[in-house]
Structures are given as structure tokens and as C-alpha cells.
Design a protein around this motif. Structure first.
Motif, PDB file in Angstrom:
ATOM      1  N   MET A 142      60.917  23.289  17.415  1.00  0.00           N
ATOM      2  CA  MET A 142      60.510  23.888  16.470  1.00  0.00           C
ATOM      3  C   MET A 142      60.305  22.686  15.186  1.00  0.00           C
ATOM      4  O   MET A 142      59.442  22.665  14.492  1.00  0.00           O
ATOM      5  CB  MET A 142      61.177  24.992  15.713  1.00  0.00           C
ATOM      6  CG  MET A 142      60.562  25.680  14.722  1.00  0.00           C
ATOM      7  SD  MET A 142      58.953  26.243  14.878  1.00  0.00           S
ATOM      8  CE  MET A 142      59.143  27.638  15.965  1.00  0.00           C
ATOM      9  N   LEU A 143      61.222  21.934  15.033  1.00  0.00           N
ATOM     10  CA  LEU A 143      61.160  20.726  14.420  1.00  0.00           C
ATOM     11  C   LEU A 143      60.088  19.926  14.302  1.00  0.00           C
ATOM     12  O   LEU A 143      59.384  19.759  13.593  1.00  0.00           O
ATOM     13  CB  LEU A 143      62.609  20.109  14.377  1.00  0.00           C
ATOM     14  CG  LEU A 143      63.851  20.316  13.597  1.00  0.00           C
ATOM     15  CD1 LEU A 143      64.955  19.596  13.892  1.00  0.00           C
ATOM     16  CD2 LEU A 143      63.746  20.575  12.159  1.00  0.00           C
ATOM     17  N   ASP A 144      59.504  19.656  15.684  1.00  0.00           N
ATOM     18  CA  ASP A 144      58.568  18.873  16.086  1.00  0.00           C
ATOM     19  C   ASP A 144      57.419  19.481  15.625  1.00  0.00           C
ATOM     20  O   ASP A 144      56.433  18.837  15.286  1.00  0.00           O
ATOM     21  CB  ASP A 144      58.603  18.525  17.330  1.00  0.00           C
ATOM     22  CG  ASP A 144      57.274  17.539  18.028  1.00  0.00           C
ATOM     23  OD1 ASP A 144      57.165  16.277  17.610  1.00  0.00           O
ATOM     24  OD2 ASP A 144      56.433  18.315  18.548  1.00  0.00           O
ATOM     25  N   ARG A 145      57.499  20.822  15.837  1.00  0.00           N
ATOM     26  CA  ARG A 145      56.132  21.760  15.604  1.00  0.00           C
ATOM     27  C   ARG A 145      55.896  21.574  13.974  1.00  0.00           C
ATOM     28  O   ARG A 145      54.566  21.602  13.588  1.00  0.00           O
ATOM     29  CB  ARG A 145      56.164  23.066  15.681  1.00  0.00           C
ATOM     30  CG  ARG A 145      55.163  24.063  15.336  1.00  0.00           C
ATOM     31  CD  ARG A 145      54.009  23.407  16.177  1.00  0.00           C
ATOM     32  NE  ARG A 145      52.726  24.127  15.701  1.00  0.00           N
ATOM     33  CZ  ARG A 145      51.942  23.784  14.655  1.00  0.00           C
ATOM     34  NH1 ARG A 145      52.333  22.772  13.975  1.00  0.00           N
ATOM     35  NH2 ARG A 145      50.942  24.516  14.371  1.00  0.00           N
ATOM     36  N   VAL A 146      57.013  21.253  13.015  1.00  0.00           N
ATOM     37  CA  VAL A 146      56.730  21.541  11.698  1.00  0.00           C
ATOM     38  C   VAL A 146      56.460  19.992  11.245  1.00  0.00           C
ATOM     39  O   VAL A 146      56.661  19.948   9.989  1.00  0.00           O
ATOM     40  CB  VAL A 146      57.907  22.252  10.972  1.00  0.00           C
ATOM     41  CG1 VAL A 146      57.843  23.556  11.266  1.00  0.00           C
ATOM     42  CG2 VAL A 146      59.024  21.331  11.034  1.00  0.00           C
ATOM     43  N   VAL A 168      61.778  21.753   7.038  1.00  0.00           N
ATOM     44  CA  VAL A 168      63.357  22.068   7.570  1.00  0.00           C
ATOM     45  C   VAL A 168      63.413  23.763   7.279  1.00  0.00           C
ATOM     46  O   VAL A 168      63.741  24.242   8.454  1.00  0.00           O
ATOM     47  CB  VAL A 168      64.545  21.466   7.149  1.00  0.00           C
ATOM     48  CG1 VAL A 168      65.820  21.994   7.819  1.00  0.00           C
ATOM     49  CG2 VAL A 168      64.310  20.081   7.479  1.00  0.00           C
ATOM     50  N   SER A 169      63.254  23.985   6.043  1.00  0.00           N
ATOM     51  CA  SER A 169      63.185  25.455   6.157  1.00  0.00           C
ATOM     52  C   SER A 169      62.197  26.395   6.662  1.00  0.00           C
ATOM     53  O   SER A 169      62.757  27.581   7.250  1.00  0.00           O
ATOM     54  CB  SER A 169      63.156  25.856   4.532  1.00  0.00           C
ATOM     55  OG  SER A 169      64.001  24.985   3.669  1.00  0.00           O
ATOM     56  N   VAL A 170      61.034  26.020   6.838  1.00  0.00           N
ATOM     57  CA  VAL A 170      60.078  26.809   7.514  1.00  0.00           C
ATOM     58  C   VAL A 170      60.611  26.596   9.223  1.00  0.00           C
ATOM     59  O   VAL A 170      60.117  27.580   9.643  1.00  0.00           O
ATOM     60  CB  VAL A 170      58.565  25.945   7.494  1.00  0.00           C
ATOM     61  CG1 VAL A 170      57.667  26.712   8.410  1.00  0.00           C
ATOM     62  CG2 VAL A 170      58.284  26.170   5.904  1.00  0.00           C
ATOM     63  N   ALA A 171      60.812  25.528   9.567  1.00  0.00           N
ATOM     64  CA  ALA A 171      61.367  25.548  11.114  1.00  0.00           C
ATOM     65  C   ALA A 171      62.707  26.461  11.235  1.00  0.00           C
ATOM     66  O   ALA A 171      62.579  27.078  12.306  1.00  0.00           O
ATOM     67  CB  ALA A 171      61.833  24.098  11.654  1.00  0.00           C
ATOM     68  N   ILE A 198      52.033  21.901   3.152  1.00  0.00           N
ATOM     69  CA  ILE A 198      53.202  23.142   3.930  1.00  0.00           C
ATOM     70  C   ILE A 198      52.051  24.244   3.834  1.00  0.00           C
ATOM     71  O   ILE A 198      52.457  25.212   4.946  1.00  0.00           O
ATOM     72  CB  ILE A 198      54.015  23.188   2.592  1.00  0.00           C
ATOM     73  CG1 ILE A 198      55.068  22.046   2.624  1.00  0.00           C
ATOM     74  CG2 ILE A 198      54.789  24.368   3.025  1.00  0.00           C
ATOM     75  CD1 ILE A 198      55.741  21.701   3.589  1.00  0.00           C
ATOM     76  N   LEU A 199      51.137  24.535   2.954  1.00  0.00           N
ATOM     77  CA  LEU A 199      50.198  25.753   3.071  1.00  0.00           C
ATOM     78  C   LEU A 199      49.570  25.662   4.248  1.00  0.00           C
ATOM     79  O   LEU A 199      49.443  26.765   5.132  1.00  0.00           O
ATOM     80  CB  LEU A 199      49.252  25.732   2.019  1.00  0.00           C
ATOM     81  CG  LEU A 199      50.005  26.182   0.758  1.00  0.00           C
ATOM     82  CD1 LEU A 199      49.185  25.910  -0.601  1.00  0.00           C
ATOM     83  CD2 LEU A 199      50.474  27.572   0.515  1.00  0.00           C
ATOM     84  N   ASN A 200      48.974  24.423   4.797  1.00  0.00           N
ATOM     85  CA  ASN A 200      48.301  24.519   6.061  1.00  0.00           C
ATOM     86  C   ASN A 200      49.377  24.729   7.223  1.00  0.00           C
ATOM     87  O   ASN A 200      48.978  25.388   8.038  1.00  0.00           O
ATOM     88  CB  ASN A 200      47.753  23.120   6.070  1.00  0.00           C
ATOM     89  CG  ASN A 200      46.396  22.823   5.343  1.00  0.00           C
ATOM     90  OD1 ASN A 200      45.750  23.712   5.141  1.00  0.00           O
ATOM     91  ND2 ASN A 200      46.113  21.541   4.921  1.00  0.00           N
TER      92      ASN A 200
END
Length: 265
Positions: A142-146, A168-171, A198-200
Motif C-alpha cells: 500500500m505504501l508503494d501504491r501511494v 502515509v495517511s492515505v496508505a 494527492i487529489l489524483n
């Protein structure tokens, strides 16, 4: 006309992920003879379906953040109902842990400064699962994904920029694959170029995972970019609710038009 020629009935709309019906929340302000009731939410009703984002706009003190706490179950309404995935919102935070998440304005406040990035992302997972190599791999993926490679896993918040902290918060919010996420001023503290990134990212992740979202913001440009519908709050009430294109083409309520002028100036 034969059965073969009949027009198929349209598929029913998916059930809402989150639904508020006539919600009222009031607080008491002041002391002694100056005590008064402040309406934070009054007759608030809306729903958000899977894969949809509702943008909630309004000036400071209009009730936006209280609405976010109510839909997350952190604040109980005085009256009205909140349903999550078709059932009354459970009082137990643990029972819905991982299924509802939030991304806040200041990620430094949400992340333990003593914890590594990996530990922060793992925290919501460990409510229901034991730490294991498989669980850590999911968090790293998930970190890689963000957009944060494995080299970031051992870092601590003070070693990251504002945009990296929000990733990090999004992940952390997405690692449990929630059905609903509240983004409360999630990009307002970031530089404009980082805001767009971040929006994208949020848009891409929503397309992949199908979560419903409440995007609370005073930034009309960000709301327009990311939201499918827009609701305008004033003094605890929703005074306008419309599809994004309709709303931005011609806001119908006088307060909405005033808000456009104030926030665009």
C-alpha cells in the motif's frame, strides 16, 4: 412486441454506503446567563454511494467537521439516524474498525512521532490481525501504491515532507480496504502542486477500491475536481445539494453564490 424486443429494465442503484436522515446535533456554549444552544447540525440528510464522493463546503463554523465526526460515529446525534452499509451505525468503534477511516488536515497530528512509517500504516490492521510477514507485505504494498517505496518504511514523521506524510495517511486509511473515508481538509495544508498529486491519488484509489467518501473542504477548486456531488452547509443546515457540474454551472442558493465570491476572492 416480443420479449426479445423489450427494453431491459435499468439496473437498480447501489445501496448507499452512508446515509444520514434528519440528523440534529447541538452544543451548549457559554456560562451562566450567557449559556446558549448552538446548532452544529440541523435536519441534515444525505447519502453517499459506493465509488462516490460528496464534497461538503461551507465557511468555518458551519458544521462541516461535526458532520464528519457524526458519520464516523465519533459524535452521536441528538436526533435523526445514521446508517452505514444499510444498518444503524454501531456504537462500538471496534466493531467498525477498518471499515471507516479518516484522512485529516495535519497528518503530523495523526501519526505517532515515535513510530516508523510502517508501524503507522499497520496500526489499523492490528486491531483485528496479528502482525506477521504477510500483514507487513500488505502494508508495504500500500505504501508503494501511494508512491512511497520500501525505503520509507523505517523513517519517522519528522523525516518526511508534508506531501509524503499525507501519502502515509492515505496508505494508512486504505490498508484495511474501508467502505467509507472522510477527508477533512486533507489537502488544504499542502502546496498547490502537491495538492493536485494527492487529489489524483485519491481519485485513482477510489476507482480501484470503490470506497465512498466525504470530502470536507473550503477549497472550491479541490471540491470541484474530486466530488461527484456537492452539499453546502450554513449554520448547521445543508442549504444546497446538487451534482457537481450543475452546482458549479449555476449555484441556486444565495448563500452558495455568496460563498463562491468569498472563497474565490
Amino acid at each position: 412486441m416480443s420479449a426479445a424486443d423489450a427494453t431491459p429494465a435499468p439496473a437498480p442503484a447501489p445501496a448507499p454506503v452512508i446515509e444520514l436522515d434528519d440528523v440534529h446535533v447541538a452544543f451548549t456554549s457559554g456560562f451562566g446567563a450567557g449559556r446558549r444552544e448552538v446548532r452544529a447540525m440541523s435536519h441534515v440528510s444525505f447519502s453517499v454511494g459506493p465509488g462516490e464522493t460528496l464534497g461538503l463546503v461551507g465557511e468555518s463554523g458551519s458544521g462541516k467537521t461535526t458532520t464528519g465526526t457524526v458519520v464516523l460515529g465519533l459524535q452521536r446525534p441528538d436526533s435523526g439516524s445514521v446508517h452505514f452499509q444499510g444498518a444503524p451505525l454501531a456504537r462500538s468503534l471496534r466493531s467498525r474498525a477498518g471499515r471507516m477511516q479518516a484522512v485529516l488536515q495535519h497528518p503530523r497530528w495523526a501519526l505517532d512521532p515515535r513510530s516508523t512509517v510502517l508501524s503507522s500504516v499497520l496500526e489499523p490492521v492490528l486491531v483485528h490481525e496479528r502482525r506477521s510477514a504477510e500483514v507487513e507485505e500488505r502494508a508495504l504494498a500500500m505504501l508503494d501504491r501511494v508512491g512511497l517505496p520500501a525505503s520509507f518504511a523505517a523513517r519517522r514523521p519528522h523525516q518526511l515532507s508534508g506531501g509524503q506524510l499525507q501519502r502515509v495517511s492515505v496508505a494508512r486509511a486504505l490498508v484495511t480496504h474501508p467502505a467509507f473515508i472522510v477527508f477533512d481538509e486533507a489537502v488544504s495544508a499542502l502546496d498547490v502542486s502537491v495538492q493536485a498529486q494527492i487529489l489524483n491519488l485519491i481519485q485513482d484509489l477510489q476507482a480501484e477500491h470503490g470506497f465512498a467518501a466525504l470530502f470536507i473542504s473550503h477549497d472550491l477548486a479541490a471540491v470541484r475536481y474530486i466530488s461527484h456531488h456537492v452539499a453546502v452547509m450554513r449554520a448547521g443546515e445543508i442549504v444546497e445539494h446538487a451534482p457537481t457540474d450543475v452546482f458549479y454551472d449555476l449555484p441556486s442558493h444565495p448563500y452558495s453564490r455568496q460563498l463562491f465570491q468569498e472563497l474565490s476572492s
